[in-house]
Design a protein around this motif. Structure first.
Motif, PDB file in Angstrom:
ATOM      1  N   GLU A 118       0.791  -1.107   0.027  1.00  0.00           N
ATOM      2  CA  GLU A 118       0.015  -0.073  -0.094  1.00  0.00           C
ATOM      3  C   GLU A 118       0.823   1.224  -0.034  1.00  0.00           C
ATOM      4  O   GLU A 118       0.391   2.131   0.223  1.00  0.00           O
ATOM      5  CB  GLU A 118      -1.038   0.027   1.190  1.00  0.00           C
ATOM      6  CG  GLU A 118      -1.925  -1.258   1.203  1.00  0.00           C
ATOM      7  CD  GLU A 118      -2.783  -1.458   2.473  1.00  0.00           C
ATOM      8  OE1 GLU A 118      -3.369  -0.315   2.796  1.00  0.00           O
ATOM      9  OE2 GLU A 118      -2.335  -2.273   3.496  1.00  0.00           O
ATOM     10  N   PHE A 119       2.150   1.183  -0.012  1.00  0.00           N
ATOM     11  CA  PHE A 119       3.140   2.491  -0.091  1.00  0.00           C
ATOM     12  C   PHE A 119       2.978   2.939  -1.329  1.00  0.00           C
ATOM     13  O   PHE A 119       2.953   2.564  -2.584  1.00  0.00           O
ATOM     14  CB  PHE A 119       4.714   1.881   0.330  1.00  0.00           C
ATOM     15  CG  PHE A 119       4.920   1.297   1.324  1.00  0.00           C
ATOM     16  CD1 PHE A 119       3.752   1.474   2.507  1.00  0.00           C
ATOM     17  CD2 PHE A 119       5.937   0.950   1.907  1.00  0.00           C
ATOM     18  CE1 PHE A 119       4.200   0.978   3.780  1.00  0.00           C
ATOM     19  CE2 PHE A 119       6.511   0.399   3.145  1.00  0.00           C
ATOM     20  CZ  PHE A 119       5.687   0.552   4.242  1.00  0.00           C
ATOM     21  N   GLN A 120       3.080   4.209  -1.531  1.00  0.00           N
ATOM     22  CA  GLN A 120       3.241   5.191  -2.548  1.00  0.00           C
ATOM     23  C   GLN A 120       4.733   5.591  -2.502  1.00  0.00           C
ATOM     24  O   GLN A 120       5.184   6.193  -1.417  1.00  0.00           O
ATOM     25  CB  GLN A 120       2.358   6.299  -2.568  1.00  0.00           C
ATOM     26  CG  GLN A 120       0.827   5.941  -2.777  1.00  0.00           C
ATOM     27  CD  GLN A 120       0.040   5.543  -1.450  1.00  0.00           C
ATOM     28  OE1 GLN A 120       0.340   6.293  -0.503  1.00  0.00           O
ATOM     29  NE2 GLN A 120      -0.416   4.401  -1.476  1.00  0.00           N
ATOM     30  N   ILE A 121       5.368   5.374  -3.488  1.00  0.00           N
ATOM     31  CA  ILE A 121       6.781   5.526  -3.468  1.00  0.00           C
ATOM     32  C   ILE A 121       7.227   6.348  -4.633  1.00  0.00           C
ATOM     33  O   ILE A 121       6.813   6.119  -5.974  1.00  0.00           O
ATOM     34  CB  ILE A 121       7.812   4.150  -3.577  1.00  0.00           C
ATOM     35  CG1 ILE A 121       7.248   3.469  -2.418  1.00  0.00           C
ATOM     36  CG2 ILE A 121       9.107   4.408  -3.592  1.00  0.00           C
ATOM     37  CD1 ILE A 121       7.683   1.781  -2.867  1.00  0.00           C
ATOM     38  N   SER A 122       7.972   7.401  -4.505  1.00  0.00           N
ATOM     39  CA  SER A 122       8.285   8.172  -5.632  1.00  0.00           C
ATOM     40  C   SER A 122       9.990   8.596  -5.381  1.00  0.00           C
ATOM     41  O   SER A 122      10.542   8.403  -4.295  1.00  0.00           O
ATOM     42  CB  SER A 122       7.703   9.583  -5.581  1.00  0.00           C
ATOM     43  OG  SER A 122       7.854  10.367  -4.360  1.00  0.00           O
ATOM     44  N   GLY A 123      10.411   9.099  -6.347  1.00  0.00           N
ATOM     45  CA  GLY A 123      12.083   9.374  -6.445  1.00  0.00           C
ATOM     46  C   GLY A 123      12.990   8.521  -6.886  1.00  0.00           C
ATOM     47  O   GLY A 123      14.264   8.516  -7.085  1.00  0.00           O
TER      48      GLY A 123
END
Length: 447
Positions: A118-123
């Motif tokens: 359910e994590f939202q990951i960016s970068g």
């Protein structure tokens, strides 16, 4: 394993050896069990078992073939987060059991909060190869990834930890974001590591060319120049020396009989692009008669039953002339005998004057295979009927069945009486012809 005598030795000898299974307890195994969310039922989370071979190749084991899994304490509690564990037992090429001693790698969590899925990951972004591990961290070592869950910004070390796979060389790399604390499970993200550009690296000073030859290099193309490039010139990228053939190749460009050409280093694998190392090179007058011919790495060629086209090379002293310097035409051969080849110098690289020889022709030989290297089927017991006993034989070379009169001839010894009435055994003597040479024999019983 079958040992077959050659030269001054005859006969065959069978030896056995044992391949032992690999124990799961060695450090070469990496085991991961996925965390799960509590649902009030007995759960069987996904188990991944990876083996690192001596070649550093990662091998993923197959459940049911390489190992089996048993689950314990895998229902959880309705009021609190709990741990379950698995017991893994090796099968087939693997042995041993891991997990029954409470190893951390075999535990998993059943939680009531959020999973890493359910994590939202960016970068995460693609990177360029730099010879080091590619990690998303700033100069202070802090993680530059942004990880949130349901609007909440998560903290590395408190809510998650980050690890990487295949994150040095060019190709697909993996980021693993594993939930900790109130979070569980592992999220996978991918990025690509792209090749570094040779020219840009050379201009920036990251790529350095070391010359070990005093006095520079000649301004005409010779095979000696090629050896200088291969043996006395090396490329260093940042802190590591590069390997020819793996990281780069040497390429000749724009050569012709009247104008100059150049030699370049062209990136491979972790590198791309071209750096010109030498320019304004002219062809050298050359006579192909000055070179030797090396066939099949100077190894004897034997009949195999299949078409053979050996490697034909030009050679001078202890060095092979680069294949760019000439073209070859080689006749394929199957049966024992002589076959032709032709070598022609590349006129773009050599000044092949009218008085010089630019083409060399010759032959290579495929030698017969020793008949002792074949497999002879056992001969069934024969019944004596008052005349010489002449049983047929069945002989194979690999999957190829040999033909009497084409590949071999037979004769017999001590085949005029029952074996029990004779002081010597009866034999079939097999002599190779055509694609086979030498002689062998096999015994049989006369009743």
């Amino acid at each position: 394993m079958v040992l077959t005598g050659k030269g001054s030795y005859t006969g065959k000898r069978n030896e056995t050896f044992v391949i032992e299974p690999i124990d799961l307890h060695t450090s070469s195994f990496n085991i991961h069990v996925e965390d799960v969310k509590y649902n009030g039922k007995a759960q069987k989370p996904k188990v991944t078992v990876m083996f690192t071979a001596p070649s550093n190749k990662e091998i993923k084991l197959v459940k049911g073939k390489d190992y089996q899994v048993e689950y314990y304490d895998h229902t959880g509690s309705p009021t609190q987060d709990t741990e379950g564990y698995v017991k893994i037992t090796g099968l087939g090429n693997y042995c041993g059991t891991i997990g029954d001693a409470g190893e951390e790698t075999c535990k998993f969590r059943m939680i009531h909060n959020r999973l890493a899925s359910e994590f939202q990951i960016s970068g995460i972004h693609n990177c360029v190869y730099n010879g080091e591990e590619q990690t998303f961290r700033n100069a202070d070592g802090d993680c530059t990834l942004s990880v949130t869950c349901k609007g909440k910004t998560l903290v590395e070390g408190t809510d998650f930890k980050v690890s990487y796979l295949d994150h040095v060389n060019v190709g697909k790399a993996t980021v693993l974001i594993q939930g900790i604390g109130d979070y569980a499970g592992t999220a996978k993200k991918y990025f690509r590591i792209k090749p570094a550009d040779f020219l840009a690296a050379y201009q920036s000073g990251d790529l350095y060319i070391d010359y070990y030859e005093d006095g520079g290099l000649p301004n005409y193309i010779t095979n000696q120049l090629w050896y200088l490039l291969e043996e006395n010139v090396s490329l260093r990228y940042r802190y590591s020396y590069l390997e020819p053939g793996r990281d780069y190749r040497i390429v000749m460009k724009n050569f012709n009989k009247t104008g100059p050409g150049k030699i370049c280093f062209v990136g491979k694998g972790n590198f791309k692009g071209t750096v010109v190392i030498l320019e304004n090179l002219y062809a050298e007058a050359c006579n192909i008669g000055n070179y030797r011919v090396k066939i099949n790495q100077n190894q004897t060629i034997y009949y195999t039953g299949k078409a053979i086209k050996p490697l034909v090379q030009l050679n001078e002293y202890a060095y092979d002339i680069p294949s760019d310097f000439y073209q070859t035409k080689v006749e394929k051969g199957i049966n024992a005998g002589n076959y032709s080849y032709e070598i022609t110098l590349n006129e773009k690289l050599f000044d092949t004057r009218d008085s010089y020889i630019k083409t060399k022709k010759g032959t290579y030989e495929i030698k017969p295979r020793n008949i002792e290297e074949t497999k002879i089927s056992p001969i069934a017991a024969q019944t004596y009927q008052g005349v010489a006993v002449t049983p047929k034989v069945s002989i194979k070379f690999g999957s190829l069945k040999l033909k009497q009169g084409v590949d071999y001839t037979v004769s017999y010894q001590n085949n005029h009486a029952r074996t029990c009435d004779s002081s010597e055994s009866a034999y079939v003597v097999i002599k190779g012809i055509g694609n086979f040479s030498g002689e062998t024999r096999t015994s049989f019983v006369i009743k």
